[in-house]
Design a protein around this motif. Structure first.
Motif, PDB file in Angstrom:
ATOM      1  N   ALA A 160      -5.834  23.859 -15.222  1.00 13.81           N
ATOM      2  CA  ALA A 160      -5.037  24.018 -14.162  1.00 13.81           C
ATOM      3  C   ALA A 160      -6.715  22.977 -13.218  1.00 13.81           C
ATOM      4  O   ALA A 160      -6.075  21.316 -12.503  1.00 13.81           O
ATOM      5  N   GLU A 161      -8.259  23.571 -13.172  1.00 15.45           N
ATOM      6  CA  GLU A 161      -8.952  21.994 -12.615  1.00 15.45           C
ATOM      7  C   GLU A 161      -8.657  20.625 -13.289  1.00 15.45           C
ATOM      8  O   GLU A 161      -8.503  19.363 -11.611  1.00 15.45           O
ATOM      9  N   LEU A 162      -8.641  20.432 -14.907  1.00 13.75           N
ATOM     10  CA  LEU A 162      -8.120  18.949 -14.760  1.00 13.75           C
ATOM     11  C   LEU A 162      -7.054  18.317 -14.280  1.00 13.75           C
ATOM     12  O   LEU A 162      -6.521  17.101 -13.879  1.00 13.75           O
ATOM     13  N   GLY A 163      -6.394  19.380 -13.993  1.00 14.76           N
ATOM     14  CA  GLY A 163      -4.681  19.183 -13.536  1.00 14.76           C
ATOM     15  C   GLY A 163      -4.620  17.924 -12.347  1.00 14.76           C
ATOM     16  O   GLY A 163      -3.806  17.209 -12.042  1.00 14.76           O
ATOM     17  N   THR A 164      -5.252  19.482 -11.212  1.00 12.69           N
ATOM     18  CA  THR A 164      -5.485  19.159 -10.129  1.00 12.69           C
ATOM     19  C   THR A 164      -5.957  17.906 -10.305  1.00 12.69           C
ATOM     20  O   THR A 164      -5.727  17.026  -9.126  1.00 12.69           O
ATOM     21  N   VAL A 165      -6.603  17.352 -10.433  1.00 11.53           N
ATOM     22  CA  VAL A 165      -7.361  15.971 -10.629  1.00 11.53           C
ATOM     23  C   VAL A 165      -7.302  14.873 -10.987  1.00 11.53           C
ATOM     24  O   VAL A 165      -6.747  13.720 -10.231  1.00 11.53           O
ATOM     25  N   ALA A 166      -5.905  14.983 -12.006  1.00 16.14           N
ATOM     26  CA  ALA A 166      -5.269  14.267 -12.210  1.00 16.14           C
ATOM     27  C   ALA A 166      -3.835  14.027 -11.222  1.00 16.14           C
ATOM     28  O   ALA A 166      -3.333  12.698 -10.889  1.00 16.14           O
ATOM     29  N   LEU A 167      -3.353  15.002 -10.646  1.00 17.17           N
ATOM     30  CA  LEU A 167      -2.899  15.340  -9.320  1.00 17.17           C
ATOM     31  C   LEU A 167      -3.088  14.060  -8.326  1.00 17.17           C
ATOM     32  O   LEU A 167      -2.460  13.183  -8.001  1.00 17.17           O
ATOM     33  N   LEU A 168      -4.152  14.573  -8.236  1.00 16.58           N
ATOM     34  CA  LEU A 168      -4.576  13.997  -6.909  1.00 16.58           C
ATOM     35  C   LEU A 168      -5.159  12.797  -6.979  1.00 16.58           C
ATOM     36  O   LEU A 168      -4.591  11.307  -6.127  1.00 16.58           O
ATOM     37  N   SER A 169      -5.611  11.714  -8.499  1.00 19.78           N
ATOM     38  CA  SER A 169      -5.687  10.629  -8.914  1.00 19.78           C
ATOM     39  C   SER A 169      -4.182   9.972  -8.657  1.00 19.78           C
ATOM     40  O   SER A 169      -4.504   8.939  -8.131  1.00 19.78           O
ATOM     41  N   ASN A 170      -3.346  10.337  -8.821  1.00 15.34           N
ATOM     42  CA  ASN A 170      -2.135   9.324  -8.815  1.00 15.34           C
ATOM     43  C   ASN A 170      -1.908   9.694  -7.931  1.00 15.34           C
ATOM     44  O   ASN A 170      -0.850   8.114  -7.604  1.00 15.34           O
ATOM     45  N   ILE A 171      -1.149  10.507  -7.056  1.00 18.40           N
ATOM     46  CA  ILE A 171      -0.907  10.611  -5.724  1.00 18.40           C
ATOM     47  C   ILE A 171      -1.811   9.279  -5.039  1.00 18.40           C
ATOM     48  O   ILE A 171      -0.913   8.521  -4.337  1.00 18.40           O
ATOM     49  N   PHE A 172      -3.278   9.499  -5.456  1.00 21.22           N
ATOM     50  CA  PHE A 172      -4.050   8.296  -4.197  1.00 21.22           C
ATOM     51  C   PHE A 172      -3.318   6.761  -4.650  1.00 21.22           C
ATOM     52  O   PHE A 172      -3.410   5.734  -4.229  1.00 21.22           O
ATOM     53  N   ARG A 173      -2.971   6.966  -5.980  1.00 23.09           N
ATOM     54  CA  ARG A 173      -2.993   5.905  -6.737  1.00 23.09           C
ATOM     55  C   ARG A 173      -1.199   4.908  -5.816  1.00 23.09           C
ATOM     56  O   ARG A 173      -1.315   3.843  -5.535  1.00 23.09           O
ATOM     57  N   GLU A 174      -0.791   6.140  -5.963  1.00 18.93           N
ATOM     58  CA  GLU A 174       0.597   5.491  -4.855  1.00 18.93           C
ATOM     59  C   GLU A 174       0.366   5.288  -3.295  1.00 18.93           C
ATOM     60  O   GLU A 174       1.097   4.628  -3.200  1.00 18.93           O
ATOM     61  N   LEU A 175      -0.125   5.857  -2.899  1.00 19.96           N
ATOM     62  CA  LEU A 175      -0.738   6.173  -1.343  1.00 19.96           C
ATOM     63  C   LEU A 175      -1.709   4.459  -1.326  1.00 19.96           C
ATOM     64  O   LEU A 175      -1.253   3.659  -0.058  1.00 19.96           O
ATOM     65  N   ILE A 176      -2.117   4.172  -1.892  1.00 15.57           N
ATOM     66  CA  ILE A 176      -2.949   2.749  -1.927  1.00 15.57           C
ATOM     67  C   ILE A 176      -1.962   1.786  -2.466  1.00 15.57           C
ATOM     68  O   ILE A 176      -1.750   0.670  -1.198  1.00 15.57           O
ATOM     69  N   THR A 177      -1.608   2.189  -2.993  1.00 11.39           N
ATOM     70  CA  THR A 177       0.008   0.915  -2.706  1.00 11.39           C
ATOM     71  C   THR A 177       0.445   0.653  -2.000  1.00 11.39           C
ATOM     72  O   THR A 177       0.982  -0.211  -1.274  1.00 11.39           O
ATOM     73  N   LEU A 178       1.588   1.967  -1.362  1.00  9.65           N
ATOM     74  CA  LEU A 178       2.175   1.714   0.124  1.00  9.65           C
ATOM     75  C   LEU A 178       1.170   1.288   1.053  1.00  9.65           C
ATOM     76  O   LEU A 178       2.079   0.850   1.772  1.00  9.65           O
ATOM     77  N   ILE A 179       0.282   1.656   1.111  1.00  9.25           N
ATOM     78  CA  ILE A 179      -0.624   1.707   2.496  1.00  9.25           C
ATOM     79  C   ILE A 179      -1.198   0.409   2.070  1.00  9.25           C
ATOM     80  O   ILE A 179      -1.286  -0.607   3.171  1.00  9.25           O
ATOM     81  N   GLY A 180      -1.667  -0.382   1.336  1.00  5.23           N
ATOM     82  CA  GLY A 180      -2.614  -1.833   1.504  1.00  5.23           C
ATOM     83  C   GLY A 180      -1.535  -2.835   0.668  1.00  5.23           C
ATOM     84  O   GLY A 180      -2.183  -3.416   0.046  1.00  5.23           O
ATOM     85  N   ALA A 181      -0.484  -2.911   0.712  1.00  9.74           N
ATOM     86  CA  ALA A 181       0.397  -4.238  -0.492  1.00  9.74           C
ATOM     87  C   ALA A 181      -0.011  -5.033   0.097  1.00  9.74           C
ATOM     88  O   ALA A 181       0.208  -6.261  -0.336  1.00  9.74           O
ATOM     89  N   PRO A 182       0.272  -5.041   1.489  1.00  4.64           N
ATOM     90  CA  PRO A 182      -0.338  -6.441   2.225  1.00  4.64           C
ATOM     91  C   PRO A 182      -0.965  -7.195   1.763  1.00  4.64           C
ATOM     92  O   PRO A 182      -1.019  -8.041   1.421  1.00  4.64           O
ATOM     93  N   LEU A 183      -2.248  -6.594   1.387  1.00  2.86           N
ATOM     94  CA  LEU A 183      -3.747  -7.141   1.721  1.00  2.86           C
ATOM     95  C   LEU A 183      -3.843  -7.284   0.363  1.00  2.86           C
ATOM     96  O   LEU A 183      -4.206  -8.418  -0.462  1.00  2.86           O
ATOM     97  N   LEU A 184      -2.860  -6.398  -0.860  1.00  2.00           N
ATOM     98  CA  LEU A 184      -2.779  -6.933  -2.312  1.00  2.00           C
ATOM     99  C   LEU A 184      -2.164  -8.626  -2.124  1.00  2.00           C
ATOM    100  O   LEU A 184      -3.027  -8.881  -3.344  1.00  2.00           O
ATOM    101  N   VAL A 185      -1.421  -8.198  -1.720  1.00  2.00           N
ATOM    102  CA  VAL A 185      -0.124  -9.337  -1.985  1.00  2.00           C
ATOM    103  C   VAL A 185      -1.552 -10.359  -1.162  1.00  2.00           C
ATOM    104  O   VAL A 185      -1.406 -11.779  -2.362  1.00  2.00           O
ATOM    105  N   ARG A 186      -1.694 -10.465   0.142  1.00  2.00           N
ATOM    106  CA  ARG A 186      -2.729 -11.706   0.031  1.00  2.00           C
ATOM    107  C   ARG A 186      -3.847 -12.198  -0.201  1.00  2.00           C
ATOM    108  O   ARG A 186      -4.021 -13.344  -0.378  1.00  2.00           O
ATOM    109  N   TRP A 187      -4.795 -10.852  -0.933  1.00  2.00           N
ATOM    110  CA  TRP A 187      -6.320 -11.286  -1.754  1.00  2.00           C
ATOM    111  C   TRP A 187      -6.142 -11.516  -2.693  1.00  2.00           C
ATOM    112  O   TRP A 187      -6.650 -12.806  -3.618  1.00  2.00           O
ATOM    113  N   PHE A 188      -4.720 -10.739  -3.838  1.00  2.00           N
ATOM    114  CA  PHE A 188      -4.693 -11.390  -5.372  1.00  2.00           C
ATOM    115  C   PHE A 188      -3.452 -11.998  -5.861  1.00  2.00           C
ATOM    116  O   PHE A 188      -2.701 -11.950  -6.930  1.00  2.00           O
ATOM    117  N   GLY A 189      -2.337 -11.769  -5.035  1.00  2.00           N
ATOM    118  CA  GLY A 189      -1.171 -12.469  -4.978  1.00  2.00           C
ATOM    119  C   GLY A 189       0.035 -11.615  -4.945  1.00  2.00           C
ATOM    120  O   GLY A 189      -0.320 -10.258  -5.345  1.00  2.00           O
TER     121      GLY A 189
END
Length: 201
Positions: free
Chosen positions: A118-147
């Motif tokens: 469960a410990e590593l599963g929890t880390v995986a859950l949070l890590s992947n949720i953060f990846r999605e949130l970074i994409t949702l929140i940072g999409a405008p900046l990602l397009v501007r800086w990296f295409g």
């Protein structure tokens, strides 16, 4: 983003129930996780098979853009390997298993919990949720800086569902097919790569 917040809320609720011993021990056995995993895999198969329009749209994809999911997978694993160098107490295979979720938190976290606890599963859950949130929140900046392809790579397996609207908005409608194809391939790779790296540890 709303979907991610709902997932986090259920995770916190489950944690509180576990701490408070509100759930019978018979329901928290490994067998329940296995059946939940089977049901989730069945649902994934239905969602892919039930979308003929998505499968048809792949035929019109530019062959060069077909390499994008491969580059996302390789880039993610390379980034995870670099991060492992500064993470004490974790094996490389554990870190690679977490990174191989590619934002698909529901499936990868159940796999990792089943294989690694469960410990590593929890880390995986949070890590992947953060990846999605970074994409949702940072999409405008990602397009501007990296295409225009940057939010697609950042979104990983989520680009065929939860992050597709934000990608369409900032990258453009011409990248919808690329985003769907990318999400489909990366999504398909998750169970194979996660179980592979879990089996090495």
């Amino acid at each position: 983003m709303k979907g991610s917040l709902i997932i986090v809320s259920f995770f916190l609720l489950g944690t509180l129930c576990g701490i408070s011993d509100l759930i019978p021990e018979s329901l928290t056995s490994g067998q329940l996780s296995f059946y939940a995993l089977c049901a989730l895999m069945f649902s994934v198969g239905i969602s892919i098979g039930h979308s003929p329009d998505t499968l048809k749209s792949f035929r019109a994809l530019n062959p060069r853009l077909g390499l994008l999911p491969v580059l996302t997978i390789v880039g993610t694993l390379a980034g995870v390997a670099a991060a492992w160098l500064v993470l004490p107490g974790r094996s490389l295979t554990d870190c690679l298993a977490i990174g191989s979720g590619f934002g698909y938190y529901s499936l990868s976290s159940i796999f990792i919990t089943t294989y690694k606890g469960a410990e590593l599963g929890t880390v995986a859950l949070l890590s992947n949720i953060f990846r999605e949130l970074i994409t949702l929140i940072g999409a405008p900046l990602l397009v501007r800086w990296f295409g225009s392809l940057a939010p697609i790579s950042a979104g990983g397996a989520t680009t065929m569902d939860t992050t597709l609207p934000i990608i369409t908005r900032y990258s453009g409608h011409e990248f919808v097919i690329v985003s769907l194809f990318h999400g489909f391939v990366v999504d398909f790779s998750v169970p194979f790569l996660v179980t592979f790296f879990c089996s090495l540890g």
